[in-house]
Design a protein around this motif. Structure first.
Motif, PDB file in Angstrom:
ATOM      1  N   GLY A 237       0.958  -1.085   0.205  1.00 41.85           N
ATOM      2  CA  GLY A 237       0.085  -0.409  -0.098  1.00 41.85           C
ATOM      3  C   GLY A 237       0.722   1.118  -0.042  1.00 41.85           C
ATOM      4  O   GLY A 237       0.227   2.380  -0.164  1.00 41.85           O
ATOM      5  N   TYR A 238       2.213   0.886   0.095  1.00 35.94           N
ATOM      6  CA  TYR A 238       3.026   2.493   0.029  1.00 35.94           C
ATOM      7  C   TYR A 238       3.538   2.190  -1.252  1.00 35.94           C
ATOM      8  O   TYR A 238       3.939   1.145  -1.976  1.00 35.94           O
ATOM      9  CB  TYR A 238       3.856   2.434   1.378  1.00 35.94           C
ATOM     10  CG  TYR A 238       3.200   2.652   2.497  1.00 35.94           C
ATOM     11  CD1 TYR A 238       3.179   3.731   3.285  1.00 35.94           C
ATOM     12  CD2 TYR A 238       2.832   1.554   3.017  1.00 35.94           C
ATOM     13  CE1 TYR A 238       3.300   4.331   4.271  1.00 35.94           C
ATOM     14  CE2 TYR A 238       1.714   2.041   4.170  1.00 35.94           C
ATOM     15  CZ  TYR A 238       1.863   3.363   4.758  1.00 35.94           C
ATOM     16  OH  TYR A 238       1.762   3.077   5.860  1.00 35.94           O
ATOM     17  N   GLY A 239       4.383   3.414  -1.707  1.00 33.92           N
ATOM     18  CA  GLY A 239       5.091   3.803  -2.977  1.00 33.92           C
ATOM     19  C   GLY A 239       5.521   5.931  -2.849  1.00 33.92           C
ATOM     20  O   GLY A 239       5.169   5.913  -1.910  1.00 33.92           O
ATOM     21  N   ALA A 240       5.830   5.084  -3.996  1.00 23.97           N
ATOM     22  CA  ALA A 240       5.717   6.779  -4.394  1.00 23.97           C
ATOM     23  C   ALA A 240       6.982   7.329  -3.844  1.00 23.97           C
ATOM     24  O   ALA A 240       6.753   8.902  -3.205  1.00 23.97           O
ATOM     25  CB  ALA A 240       4.911   7.846  -4.941  1.00 23.97           C
ATOM     26  N   ALA A 241       8.558   6.899  -3.302  1.00 18.94           N
ATOM     27  CA  ALA A 241       9.011   7.472  -2.492  1.00 18.94           C
ATOM     28  C   ALA A 241      10.038   8.165  -2.879  1.00 18.94           C
ATOM     29  O   ALA A 241      11.172   8.735  -2.566  1.00 18.94           O
ATOM     30  CB  ALA A 241       9.689   6.310  -1.770  1.00 18.94           C
ATOM     31  N   THR A 242      10.117   7.844  -3.440  1.00 23.17           N
ATOM     32  CA  THR A 242      11.613   8.414  -4.506  1.00 23.17           C
ATOM     33  C   THR A 242      10.797  10.415  -5.673  1.00 23.17           C
ATOM     34  O   THR A 242      10.241  10.228  -5.575  1.00 23.17           O
ATOM     35  CB  THR A 242      12.355   7.874  -6.248  1.00 23.17           C
ATOM     36  OG1 THR A 242      11.365   8.180  -7.113  1.00 23.17           O
ATOM     37  CG2 THR A 242      12.313   6.446  -5.273  1.00 23.17           C
ATOM     38  N   PRO A 243      11.898  11.205  -5.572  1.00 25.44           N
ATOM     39  CA  PRO A 243      11.903  12.685  -6.278  1.00 25.44           C
ATOM     40  C   PRO A 243      11.505  12.599  -8.092  1.00 25.44           C
ATOM     41  O   PRO A 243      11.039  13.614  -8.021  1.00 25.44           O
ATOM     42  CB  PRO A 243      13.679  12.992  -6.914  1.00 25.44           C
ATOM     43  CG  PRO A 243      14.780  12.306  -5.032  1.00 25.44           C
ATOM     44  CD  PRO A 243      14.011  10.830  -5.622  1.00 25.44           C
ATOM     45  N   TYR A 244      11.606  11.224  -8.597  1.00 24.90           N
ATOM     46  CA  TYR A 244      11.058  11.092  -9.886  1.00 24.90           C
ATOM     47  C   TYR A 244       9.485  10.479  -9.952  1.00 24.90           C
ATOM     48  O   TYR A 244      10.041   9.501  -9.090  1.00 24.90           O
ATOM     49  CB  TYR A 244      11.791  10.525 -10.547  1.00 24.90           C
ATOM     50  CG  TYR A 244      13.065  11.912 -11.137  1.00 24.90           C
ATOM     51  CD1 TYR A 244      13.042  12.928 -12.813  1.00 24.90           C
ATOM     52  CD2 TYR A 244      13.922  12.609 -10.316  1.00 24.90           C
ATOM     53  CE1 TYR A 244      14.155  13.393 -12.878  1.00 24.90           C
ATOM     54  CE2 TYR A 244      15.079  13.406  -9.856  1.00 24.90           C
ATOM     55  CZ  TYR A 244      15.071  14.038 -12.335  1.00 24.90           C
ATOM     56  OH  TYR A 244      16.257  14.713 -11.691  1.00 24.90           O
ATOM     57  N   ASP A 245       8.742  10.031 -10.532  1.00 23.90           N
ATOM     58  CA  ASP A 245       7.936   9.499 -10.778  1.00 23.90           C
ATOM     59  C   ASP A 245       8.278   8.195 -12.042  1.00 23.90           C
ATOM     60  O   ASP A 245       9.471   8.031 -12.392  1.00 23.90           O
ATOM     61  CB  ASP A 245       6.734  10.352 -11.308  1.00 23.90           C
ATOM     62  CG  ASP A 245       6.399  10.498 -13.006  1.00 23.90           C
ATOM     63  OD1 ASP A 245       7.605  10.150 -13.778  1.00 23.90           O
ATOM     64  OD2 ASP A 245       5.746  11.432 -12.884  1.00 23.90           O
TER      65      ASP A 245
END
Length: 460
Positions: free
Chosen positions: A319-327
């Motif tokens: 349920g988690y993600g989107a953790a970095t500076p770029y998509d």
């Protein structure tokens, strides 16, 4: 040409690739930030973990353009390089080191001794203290010796502590005992005298039992003459939970006479992300970067993968993600600009299209005190827009009180509509549409002076 210009020309970054990483071809917007250059101006490095198999195409272009240090995500771990005793596979590690040297980048060697991703012959072996110490130091001598003079920093020992500050009961701890960490550092110094040697762990970013155990060990090493040069704070963080004691913790390690680096930074959130979450993530990345910049012996930061398409988070945290500076499409998120701002960048974050734009403004419904309007923006230029702001001024005193498909803010008669997270990219020839409800107290004259990211638009 400056060195950085020569470097970028050499890797052949196209105009389209520059747009993907935040380039600004339009004369109406400031040049987009380059993290490695901003970091160098602050006396630190900004790096990323990489996957050797992906070092081509746009992935490689962004790595080269934006980062001056790279860390192999898996290619230097014991199980990767020596899966069978005495049989080595250096292909992945060699590829990372060769790439870095070709692009004027440092390499963080990760990692020589770790309880995880060990080959089964080590993990399941029957060892005495002396026999495992010999195997461990031989491995260090072989790997660190192979890359002698080519690695800037080694994570010599990784994750030796439990959360309460006790020693993790790894195969090395149970067979060799407390001395294994010092033994590993001495072996690494002998194998590569010029590399900086680091102790690395997670959940040690703030002041707590685990980081205090790490602090006490480093202090004892300095007193005993064990060759340790720095500590790595991994910083796998959760949105909104940057430790308030981060800077103080960095400072106390620095006061011991060692360098400090953020080695594996990512900031995870529940997905899909909202605009508010992305804004918080920007603030968090900015806070971590600012804490490092504020301490003289904090030497650099590495994000653990720069793009969401190459992040470990979704596979380990449901349920988690989107953790970095770029998509996932290599487009910079607000976090990227938070990093840049912490490194001193003050430019425009939203470059406009080359070739112009056109706006269609339509009042769909109107009553005595209010109205509903729809705005369609066409990118009539030749370059993509990656993140947009449409600005205009009301000619008749109108105001916006509710909007959809954009965030609309107003100061006096000046209005700014900012993209939602799901419609930030507008390809050449494409359109984006948003709407709003407004109030009025007289005439409802349509605005005409629209600008898209500072670029003047025609009114259709």
């Amino acid at each position: 040409m400056k060195l950085q210009s020569l470097r970028r020309a050499a890797v052949g970054v196209s105009a389209a690739a520059l747009l993907l990483i935040g380039g600004a071809p339009s004369g109406h917007a400031a040049e987009a930030p380059v993290l490695r250059d901003l970091a160098a101006a602050k006396g630190i490095y900004y790096g990323t973990a990489v996957s050797a198999s992906k070092l081509n195409g746009t992935y490689a272009s962004v790595v080269t353009e934006q980062f001056d240090s790279i860390t192999p995500g898996n290619e230097m771990k014991w199980g990767s390089v020596e899966p069978t005793r005495g049989s080595y596979n250096w292909s992945g590690a060699d590829a990372v080191v060769d790439f870095a040297e070709a692009n004027d980048q440092k390499v963080r060697g990760h990692t020589l001794v770790w309880h995880s991703q060990l080959p089964s012959w080590v993990e399941n072996g029957t060892w005495t203290a002396d026999s495992l110490r010999t195997v461990m130091t031989d491995h260090i001598a072989t790997e660190a010796g192979r890359y002698k003079g080519r690695i800037d920093h080694w994570d010599v020992v990784n994750e030796p502590f439990n959360e309460d500050g006790t020693r993790r009961q790894s195969i090395f701890q149970t067979a060799i005992g407390d001395s294994y960490i010092a033994d590993a550092f001495r072996a690494a110094r002998a194998a590569d005298p010029d590399a900086k040697l680091y102790l690395n762990d997670y959940n040690v970013e703030g002041i707590n039992a685990k980081s205090t155990a790490m602090y006490d060990l480093v202090k004892s090493f300095k007193e005993q003459g064990v060759p340790i040069d720095g500590v790595g704070l991994q910083a796998h963080l959760i949105l909104g939970q940057v430790p308030s004691t981060l800077q103080a913790n960095i400072q106390r390690f620095a006061d011991l006479g060692v360098d400090v680096v953020i080695t594996e930074l990512d900031i995870r959130m529940t997905v899909p992300p909202t605009e508010a979450q992305l804004a918080q993530q920007k603030a968090d990345y900015k806070a971590v970067t600012s804490a490092c910049v504020a301490v003289a012996r904090c030497k650099g930061i590495t994000v653990w993968g720069f793009t969401d398409s190459d992040s470990w988070i979704p596979d380990f945290f449901d349920g988690y993600g989107a953790a970095t500076p770029y998509d996932e499409n290599y487009q910079p998120k607000p976090a990227y600009y938070g990093i840049a701002e912490a490194l001193g960048w003050t430019g425009d974050t939203t470059p406009g299209p080359t070739g112009g734009c056109a706006v269609t403004y339509t009042v769909q419904n109107q009553w005595d005190t209010g109205f509903t309007a729809q705005v369609t923006v066409k990118n009539s230029g030749t370059t993509a827009v990656n993140g947009w702001q449409l600005a205009w001024s009301w000619p008749s005193g109108q105001s916006v009180n509710q909007a959809w498909n954009a965030t609309v803010t107003q100061s006096g008669s000046a209005v700014t509509a900012t993209n939602a997270s799901y419609n930030a990219s507008v390809a050449p020839g494409s359109t984006v549409t948003f709407g709003f409800n407004g109030t009025l107290s007289g005439a409802n004259t349509a605005p005409t002076g629209f600008t898209l990211n500072g670029t003047d638009c025609t009114t259709a």
